[in-house]
Design an enzyme around this catalytic site. Structure first.
Site, short mmCIF file in Angstrom:
data_model
loop_
_atom_site.label_atom_id
_atom_site.label_comp_id
_atom_site.label_asym_id
_atom_site.label_seq_id
_atom_site.Cartn_x
_atom_site.Cartn_y
_atom_site.Cartn_z
N GLY A 134 32.39 45.22 37.84
CA GLY A 134 32.81 46.60 38.15
C GLY A 134 34.31 46.75 38.00
O GLY A 134 34.95 47.52 38.72
N GLY A 135 34.88 46.00 37.05
CA GLY A 135 36.29 46.20 36.69
C GLY A 135 37.28 45.98 37.82
O GLY A 135 38.36 46.55 37.81
N SER A 213 30.86 40.43 33.90
CA SER A 213 32.00 41.31 33.65
C SER A 213 33.20 40.87 34.50
O SER A 213 33.59 39.71 34.44
CB SER A 213 31.58 42.76 33.91
OG SER A 213 32.50 43.64 33.35
#
Ligand SMILES: *[C@@H]1O[C@H](CO)[C@@H](O)[C@H](O)[C@H]1NC(C)=O
Ligand SMILES: *[C@@H]1O[C@H](CO)[C@@H](O)[C@H](O)[C@H]1NC(C)=O
Ligand SMILES: *[C@@H]1O[C@H](CO)[C@@H](O)[C@H](O)[C@H]1NC(C)=O
Ligand SMILES: *[C@@H]1O[C@H](CO)[C@@H](O)[C@H](O)[C@H]1NC(C)=O
Ligand SMILES: *[C@@H]1O[C@H](CO)[C@@H](O)[C@H](O)[C@H]1NC(C)=O
Length: 601
Positions: A134-135, A213
């Protein structure tokens, strides 16, 4: 009729909490923790799993503890009832896919899923510790239900929350806020697991961290931090390597000032900025992000994006230089990294995610012109990779040459494919291969690589129909046995994937949990789950497994792209800068001829 009743029965089991007569309870050194036993069903088999949810592992990082490294929660005053998730950390809403209304700064919780089956080894269950993506600005542990993965794979699964955004990463270059708190949260949760998982039947010597991610970048950064020795022995990196270019800042002083200014605080000196941010409510901090994105679009996120910083401690030097560093110097970080076992991978068309940033409202019909490619996308990409460095014209020309389909150089549909390839190579493919090359370039190293390609029935991110391989995040459903918050993410209730995907999922859960148990994705479970043997990755053979409807073995995944970015472009850059130095020292090249060593005559 019978079929639909059976379907209803299965759904009831999945959604209804099933309390067994006996409430599961463990006594840890911190006190007693009670949980709940639930049924889960996967491929018509029913399993029991004990869930312990919302265990606080750190003191609430609020008040004076905001912008500080986390402190252990310590012992429980009384038996702790771990039956519901803790609140998620404040979310920055960069993308609006994860609606999370009820968040709190008091968010440092972990969740444990323990299978009821006996462990594969007398020492206890292997542990898989998940770090969400989620960055570094959104997401939480509860989206990823570890029930099916732990049951089918017979491992303990742990999920966590860690601090995000400004609250997780503020670095103003001093003791007041030294940055990377989110990583220290992850690490404290790992220490909690190390000290307490034995009480849950876990084997603390078989911990694997995995993530996707930003969670995958976290995995690779934790694997590069030698003080973590003993906390885990292996890592699975799904679509995110620490070598991502352009991510790391030296500090976020400018960003901190932007927040303070936007909250009408004085930014004369950093002490004032700090007091302002220290006393702001989480809501007002998040509001700066949403206002900024609302008025300036995705491009404005750089103003508010508090990324990991090179804090001199958790991150000593820019990880984007890892490849060069690995060849040129002895590094304690890289030596530690190689003592750990790595499973690394990327999806077929990771770059498709970045199409969202083009701001088009009909991506299915997207067309990219030659003009856009040459004057916007290629320069944008080089700005991202090379930051403040001036990019010589020849580098742009080489990129145009590389990212063109020369049979149809101006076809807008081919150009959009090339753009997806460009984004994918820069942000995921090349960084991943670099990381695998660095990791495996030594003796006695255990390294594995995968490429996950199939197009699934449901994609997690909005993806245009012409993208014919998996997008970023698509492997998460199968990895968690589809025990996933499809309602929260996609607004779909009771999702049942097609049969071939369930088979794929069983295979992937087997690879993943095998690796957690034995450090080898092929062992101990192989019978009729997979027909291929996943070979080790090394710099010579560069073997990997392609995960698809049928898995197969391949070689040299993105080898050409990696050589192009890391060797060709770097050499061209160096040569150009060298030539410029000579020119500025000795006048123009017309007047002098200069040798490679810098002598001119
Ligand atoms: C938010 O969470 C708190 C604590 O769990 C709970 O008391 C409250 O009801 C929740 N609010 C909403 C709107 O869900
Ligand atoms: C904060 O930033 C937003 C978006 O750029 C802007 O509309 C608003 O006026 C700013 N507020 C202050 C007090 O600077
Ligand atoms: C592997 O390491 C050797 C020795 O440091 C180095 O010369 C070589 O370039 C490295 N190979 C790769 C693919 O990184
Ligand atoms: C995907 O599309 C590209 C470009 O049109 C084509 O070359 C490729 O063969 C396709 N791949 C698959 C797996 O369908
Ligand atoms: C979610 O789906 C339901 C039922 O299809 C629909 O009524 C609702 O508007 C959707 N919610 C959102 C936020 O899209």
């Amino acid at each position: 009729m019978a079929k639909s009743l059976a379907g209803k029965f299965i759904l009831l089991c999945l959604v209804n909490p099933f309390l067994s007569a006996e409430i599961p309870s463990v006594s840890t050194a911190l006190g007693t923790i009670t949980g709940e036993t639930k049924h889960v069903i996967f491929q018509k088999k029913q399993y029991d799993v004990d869930k312990y949810l919302g265990i606080p592992y750190a003191k609430p990082p609020t008040g004076k503890l905001r912008f500080k490294r986390p402190q252990p929660y310590g012992p429980f005053a009384e038996a702790y009832s771990a039956t519901k998730f803790g609140l998620s950390c404040p979310q920055s809403f960069f993308l609006h896919f994860v609606p999370e209304e009820n968040t709190s700064e008091d968010c440092l919780f972990l969740n444990i899923y323990v299978p009821r089956q006996g462990p594969d080894e007398p020492s206890g269950h292997a542990i898989m510790f998940f770090i969400h993506g989620g960055g570094f600005t959104m997401g939480s542990g509860k989206i990823y239900d570890g029930g099916v993965l732990s049951s089918v794979g017979n491992v303990i699964v742990v999920t966590i929350n860690y601090r995000l955004g400004l609250l997780g990463f503020l670095d103003i270059d001093n003791v007041k806020a030294s940055g990377n708190f989110g990583f220290y949260d992850q690490r404290l949760a790992l220490q909690w697991v190390n000290e307490n998982i034995g009480a849950f039947g876990g084997d603390k010597d078989r911990v694997t961290i995995f993530g996707e991610s930003a969670g995958s970048m976290s995995v690779s950064l934790q694997m590069m931090f030698p003080q973590n020795e003993g906390l885990f022995r292996s890592g699975i990196s799904e679509s995110g390597a620490l070598t991502l270019p352009g991510l790391y800042l030296e500090n976020n002083i400018e960003i901190a000032k932007y927040y303070a200014e936007n909250m009408s605080c004085s930014v004369e000196d950093m002490d004032e900025v700090f007091s302002c941010l220290q006393s702001a409510t989480p809501e007002s901090i998040i509001k700066v992000v949403s206002d900024t994105v609302a008025s300036g679009g995705m491009a404005a996120t750089v103003k508010v994006g508090t990324a990991p910083t090179i804090d001199g401690e958790f991150i000593k030097t820019n990880p984007a230089d890892l490849y060069r560093k690995a060849v040129n110097e002895e590094s304690e970080e890289i030596n530690f990294f190689r003592t750990l076992k790595l499973m690394n991978g990327v999806n077929g068309k990771e770059g498709a995610m970045f199409l969202l940033m083009l701001g088009s409202d009909n991506l299915d019909e997207l067309e990219i012109t030659r003009e856009q490619m040459n004057t916007q996308q290629i320069p944008g990409a080089t700005a991202m990779v090379y930051g403040q460095r001036t990019v010589p014209e020849v580098v742009k020309q080489l990129l145009i040459a590389e990212y063109t389909d020369w049979e149809n150089p101006d076809d807008p549909k081919k150009l959009r494919e090339e753009l997806v390839r460009l984004f994918g190579d820069i942000y995921f493919n090349v960084p991943a291969i670099e990381m695998s090359l660095v990791h495996s370039n030594a003796s006695d190293v255990e390294s594995y690589l995968y490429n996950f390609v199939p197009v699934l029935d449901k994609r997690l991110l909005p993806t245009p129909n012409w993208v014919n391989m998996s997008n970023h995040g698509d492997e998460l459903g199968p990895v968690f046995g589809y025990n996933f918050d499809y309602k929260g993410l996609l607004n779909i209730s009771d999702y049942t994937p097609p049969e071939w995907e369930l088979e794929l999922s069983e295979r992937m859960m087997t690879y993943w949990t095998n690796f957690a148990k034995t450090s080898d994705p092929n062992k101990p479970v192989s019978d009729d789950v997979s027909s291929v043997v996943w070979p080790k990755y090394d710099v010579t053979s560069q073997s990997y497994i392609k995960i698809d409807r049928e898995d197969s073995v391949g070689q040299y995944l993105f080898a050409r792209e990696t050589d192009f970015w890391k060797n060709t472009l770097t050499a061209v850059f160096d040569a150009t800068e060298h030539a410029q130095t000579i020119t500025s020292q000795y006048g123009s090249k017309d007047e002098q001829t200069c040798g490679k060593d810098g002598t001119c005559g």
